[in-house]
Design a protein around this motif. Structure first.
Motif, PDB file in Angstrom:
ATOM      1  N   SER A   1       0.834  -1.209   0.000  1.00  0.00           N
ATOM      2  CA  SER A   1       0.000   0.000   0.000  1.00  0.00           C
ATOM      3  C   SER A   1       0.865   1.255   0.000  1.00  0.00           C
ATOM      4  N   SER A   2       1.953   1.232   0.767  1.00  0.00           N
ATOM      5  CA  SER A   2       2.826   2.394   0.822  1.00  0.00           C
ATOM      6  C   SER A   2       3.518   2.623  -0.519  1.00  0.00           C
ATOM      7  N   ASP A   3       3.969   1.547  -1.144  1.00  0.00           N
ATOM      8  CA  ASP A   3       4.722   1.705  -2.386  1.00  0.00           C
ATOM      9  C   ASP A   3       3.812   2.058  -3.556  1.00  0.00           C
ATOM     10  N   ILE A   4       2.588   1.514  -3.583  1.00  0.00           N
ATOM     11  CA  ILE A   4       1.619   2.009  -4.568  1.00  0.00           C
ATOM     12  C   ILE A   4       1.366   3.496  -4.315  1.00  0.00           C
ATOM     13  N   GLY A   5       1.350   3.863  -3.040  1.00  0.00           N
ATOM     14  CA  GLY A   5       1.171   5.272  -2.689  1.00  0.00           C
ATOM     15  C   GLY A   5       2.217   6.170  -3.349  1.00  0.00           C
ATOM     16  N   HIS A   6       3.449   5.679  -3.425  1.00  0.00           N
ATOM     17  CA  HIS A   6       4.498   6.476  -4.083  1.00  0.00           C
ATOM     18  C   HIS A   6       4.189   6.660  -5.571  1.00  0.00           C
ATOM     19  N   ILE A   7       3.730   5.585  -6.224  1.00  0.00           N
ATOM     20  CA  ILE A   7       3.377   5.700  -7.649  1.00  0.00           C
ATOM     21  C   ILE A   7       2.203   6.670  -7.819  1.00  0.00           C
ATOM     22  N   VAL A   8       1.178   6.499  -6.971  1.00  0.00           N
ATOM     23  CA  VAL A   8      -0.017   7.350  -7.041  1.00  0.00           C
ATOM     24  C   VAL A   8       0.361   8.819  -6.871  1.00  0.00           C
ATOM     25  N   ARG A   9       1.238   9.080  -5.909  1.00  0.00           N
ATOM     26  CA  ARG A   9       1.618  10.459  -5.618  1.00  0.00           C
ATOM     27  C   ARG A   9       2.483  11.047  -6.730  1.00  0.00           C
ATOM     28  N   GLU A  10       3.485  10.281  -7.174  1.00  0.00           N
ATOM     29  CA  GLU A  10       4.425  10.823  -8.166  1.00  0.00           C
ATOM     30  C   GLU A  10       3.792  10.906  -9.557  1.00  0.00           C
ATOM     31  N   SER A  11       2.797  10.035  -9.828  1.00  0.00           N
ATOM     32  CA  SER A  11       2.159  10.024 -11.154  1.00  0.00           C
ATOM     33  C   SER A  11       0.859  10.822 -11.172  1.00  0.00           C
ATOM     34  N   HIS A  12       0.402  11.310 -10.010  1.00  0.00           N
ATOM     35  CA  HIS A  12      -0.872  12.036  -9.903  1.00  0.00           C
ATOM     36  C   HIS A  12      -2.026  11.195 -10.447  1.00  0.00           C
ATOM     37  N   VAL A  13      -2.090   9.958  -9.990  1.00  0.00           N
ATOM     38  CA  VAL A  13      -3.153   9.039 -10.408  1.00  0.00           C
ATOM     39  C   VAL A  13      -3.763   8.395  -9.166  1.00  0.00           C
ATOM     40  N   GLY A  14      -4.652   7.421  -9.366  1.00  0.00           N
ATOM     41  CA  GLY A  14      -5.171   6.599  -8.287  1.00  0.00           C
ATOM     42  C   GLY A  14      -4.898   5.139  -8.610  1.00  0.00           C
ATOM     43  N   ALA A  15      -5.321   4.250  -7.719  1.00  0.00           N
ATOM     44  CA  ALA A  15      -5.146   2.823  -7.982  1.00  0.00           C
ATOM     45  C   ALA A  15      -6.313   2.058  -7.375  1.00  0.00           C
ATOM     46  N   LEU A  16      -6.736   1.028  -8.087  1.00  0.00           N
ATOM     47  CA  LEU A  16      -7.807   0.149  -7.612  1.00  0.00           C
ATOM     48  C   LEU A  16      -7.253  -1.271  -7.540  1.00  0.00           C
ATOM     49  N   LEU A  17      -7.233  -1.828  -6.327  1.00  0.00           N
ATOM     50  CA  LEU A  17      -6.692  -3.177  -6.128  1.00  0.00           C
ATOM     51  C   LEU A  17      -7.834  -4.169  -5.934  1.00  0.00           C
ATOM     52  N   HIS A  18      -7.653  -5.376  -6.425  1.00  0.00           N
ATOM     53  CA  HIS A  18      -8.632  -6.443  -6.226  1.00  0.00           C
ATOM     54  C   HIS A  18      -8.070  -7.410  -5.196  1.00  0.00           C
ATOM     55  N   ALA A  19      -8.741  -7.486  -4.041  1.00  0.00           N
ATOM     56  CA  ALA A  19      -8.230  -8.334  -2.957  1.00  0.00           C
ATOM     57  C   ALA A  19      -8.011  -9.762  -3.436  1.00  0.00           C
ATOM     58  N   SER A  20      -8.906 -10.240  -4.291  1.00  0.00           N
ATOM     59  CA  SER A  20      -8.822 -11.642  -4.714  1.00  0.00           C
ATOM     60  C   SER A  20      -7.629 -11.893  -5.625  1.00  0.00           C
ATOM     61  N   ARG A  21      -7.048 -10.813  -6.187  1.00  0.00           N
ATOM     62  CA  ARG A  21      -5.939 -11.009  -7.131  1.00  0.00           C
ATOM     63  C   ARG A  21      -4.572 -10.697  -6.529  1.00  0.00           C
ATOM     64  N   ILE A  22      -4.558 -10.218  -5.310  1.00  0.00           N
ATOM     65  CA  ILE A  22      -3.260  -9.926  -4.694  1.00  0.00           C
ATOM     66  C   ILE A  22      -2.509 -11.242  -4.501  1.00  0.00           C
ATOM     67  N   PRO A  23      -1.295 -11.333  -5.039  1.00  0.00           N
ATOM     68  CA  PRO A  23      -0.618 -12.631  -5.068  1.00  0.00           C
ATOM     69  C   PRO A  23      -0.127 -13.060  -3.681  1.00  0.00           C
ATOM     70  N   VAL A  24      -0.826 -14.025  -3.135  1.00  0.00           N
ATOM     71  CA  VAL A  24      -0.495 -14.564  -1.820  1.00  0.00           C
ATOM     72  C   VAL A  24       0.027 -15.986  -2.024  1.00  0.00           C
ATOM     73  N   SER A  25       1.186 -16.268  -1.508  1.00  0.00           N
ATOM     74  CA  SER A  25       1.797 -17.585  -1.712  1.00  0.00           C
ATOM     75  C   SER A  25       1.064 -18.650  -0.908  1.00  0.00           C
ATOM     76  N   PRO A  26       1.119 -19.907  -1.348  1.00  0.00           N
ATOM     77  CA  PRO A  26       0.574 -21.001  -0.540  1.00  0.00           C
ATOM     78  C   PRO A  26       1.194 -21.013   0.864  1.00  0.00           C
ATOM     79  N   ASN A  27       2.474 -20.676   0.963  1.00  0.00           N
ATOM     80  CA  ASN A  27       3.121 -20.636   2.280  1.00  0.00           C
ATOM     81  C   ASN A  27       2.443 -19.616   3.187  1.00  0.00           C
ATOM     82  N   LEU A  28       2.173 -18.422   2.626  1.00  0.00           N
ATOM     83  CA  LEU A  28       1.542 -17.374   3.437  1.00  0.00           C
ATOM     84  C   LEU A  28       0.104 -17.758   3.799  1.00  0.00           C
ATOM     85  N   GLN A  29      -0.591 -18.436   2.880  1.00  0.00           N
ATOM     86  CA  GLN A  29      -1.947 -18.935   3.190  1.00  0.00           C
ATOM     87  C   GLN A  29      -1.911 -19.827   4.426  1.00  0.00           C
ATOM     88  N   MET A  30      -0.959 -20.762   4.439  1.00  0.00           N
ATOM     89  CA  MET A  30      -0.850 -21.693   5.572  1.00  0.00           C
ATOM     90  C   MET A  30      -0.462 -20.943   6.840  1.00  0.00           C
TER      91      MET A  30
END
Lengths: 339, 339
Positions: A226-255
């Protein structure tokens, strides 16, 4: 043996071997007032620096010298990767107390030289000095990139697809294991530990994506998604829309999250130190870029959202609800979190 | 106000102004993963780094932020000077505790920006991070030099005349005044103090001498005259013969030594942190180089000895006796001296 037994110049002589990995173009390596080298022709120079303090960024007793050395270089290589560049030369300054064990320092340089060798990067200079108590490591890394291929935080445009080159949140889970002294069995727990202590710099990935000339903006995930997307959003003067279901979570992190009762999406959002790259690609090129990436690396490029014109970071949860995500992440002066 | 009141990104925003001093060729300054700039054409790149720790290299209570910032850059500029180069860009990493007063940090950057402006050098990047207690400053400076004009420690030849671009020992005297809390009156005492806290980098002097193409070897006096000549002797596989009567001792240091009972030659030999340049010039060109230097800078180039083939550093005392000088100087891991 302790550092003071061999002294500053004895230490420099000791570490000097094996530092000149790619001699071409180097006119003066370690041993003069400054390093001297021929700059890349027809390319921009890149330079990034990072300061690592014992007790703030690492706990000497909880890390091997080799892992610490590897990570100290990896996090800087990652910054070069995020510009689309090749890493060229590394400059390592180190402060240590006179009673620092030489074994630890030898191991530190062994780790650095191994990663430097893997990425064909020299260790070309630095500084050695005493400290009162703690070990301090300062790393500067140079790189190069063709001017028309440089990847900047400020180049995202509404409509771009936002990709990650790797899983997010694993490193934060590894940190949790370390801070809570969780035994690293089974293997999936040690994988999370490794994600934190020896992150892989995505240099080849960044260079490949930059060379394709279709990527707009890029950043590496050091402070947290979230912080690093924030840098892109701020420096590019844009916004961002994230899809929770698509955020890449490893099987290890799931467990990990199932076992310790965390939400994997939250972990990925505020994690930090993943050192994946976030890149934005115009929608028209997104499929081709993802396909080319898969062919080249046999790993997917994960699409996790879009660049918008909202000036906000928003998240669509699994239940379809939209909420705003504060660009929170690591602030070095405000929190006591061990990073 | 304290550092934690504005946070890391507030601090970066605060210091960012006034850092881009020479915009030509800069593609990305502070604000991305790395700085990006066009390298010099037909020149070598130079890079030097230095790590400064509170309690080891400086005492925060005994220095103003401005003086500390000035010195942090000056000692790195001096390394570029010793290669015969022009300084280009500076990268400043700083670690400070959250309760560090903003006034001190503002003053630190004011000092850095002032010296950077004077020498037409950018502050182009760096890193900011929290520390547990102390302030840590890590500086990297790039420079450039034509390849056929580079000055190396390894280029001294027997028969060369050894010159210094300035007085030696003043800085050590200034340190003595600080450590012993001697009141800085009269003016000659404050001059010695200033030699220690705001040394001048001899960038113009180094560039002038390199451009003349008559100088063989060069080094800057950071560890101390005997130690730094030792580096030339070792890297060039030569010896050196110093004349005690010719070692450049300032009138201020003469008065200091008379008052406090020190030997000025000993002070100059082991002093350190003078940041004069030592250069070696073939005898046949020595007079012309010294004359050109005097014309250009209205200050003499001080001849203090010759390069020999003895593999030793020797000193002819005022009474004509010859003795060997150990290349002792500052070793960061062996001594407790405050530097």
């Amino acid at each position: 043996m302790k550092l003071r037994d061999i002294g500053e110049f004895g230490f420099i002589d000791r570490i000097r071997n094996g530092c000149l990995i790619r001699p071409r173009g180097v006119v003066q390596a370690i041993g003069d007032d400054a390093a001297a080298f021929r700059p890349p022709v027809d390319r921009l120079m890149l330079l990034t620096t990072d300061l690592l303090l014992e007790g703030v960024h690492f706990v000497a007793e909880a890390t091997s010298g080799s892992n610490l050395g590897t990570k100290a270089l990896a996090v800087n290589f990652s910054d070069i990767a995020a510009m689309g560049g090749d890493a060229l030369d590394t400059f390592v300054s180190i402060a240590a107390p006179g009673d620092a064990p030489l074994d630890f320092l030898d191991d530190l340089y062994r780790g650095m030289k191994a990663l430097a060798t893997e990425f064909d990067v020299n260790i070309l200079g630095g500084d050695t000095t005493g400290s009162l108590r703690d070990v301090v490591i300062s790393v500067a890394v140079t790189g190069s990139v063709p001017e028309d291929e440089i990847l900047l935080r400020s180049a995202a445009r509404p409509g771009d697809i936002l990709f990650s080159t790797g899983f997010l949140g694993d490193s934060r889970a590894g940190l949790h294991l370390i801070l809570n002294r969780v035994p690293l069995e089974p293997t999936w727990l040690s994988n999370l530990f490794n994600a934190h202590v020896t992150p892989r710099p995505h240099l080849h990935e960044g260079r490949f994506l930059a060379a394709g000339k279709k990527v707009h903006a890029a950043i590496d995930v050091s402070d947290g998604l979230s912080s690093d997307i924030g840098h892109i959003v701020r420096e590019s003067h844009v916004g961002a829309l994230l899809h929770a279901s698509r955020i890449p979570v490893s099987p290890n992190l799931q467990m990990f999250c199932a076992r310790f009762g965390f939400d994997p999406v939250e972990f990925a959002l505020i994690g930090g130190e993943d050192y994946s790259l976030l890149v934005t690609v115009p929608e028209v090129h997104a499929d081709a870029v993802a396909e080319g990436y898969l062919n080249r690396f046999q790993r997917p490029l994960y699409p996790l959202g879009e660049i918008t014109d909202s000036d906000k970071i928003e998240l669509i949860a699994d239940n379809g609800r939209l909420r705003e995500v504060p660009p929170t992440g690591w602030d070095h002066f405000r929190s006591g979190k061990n990073k």
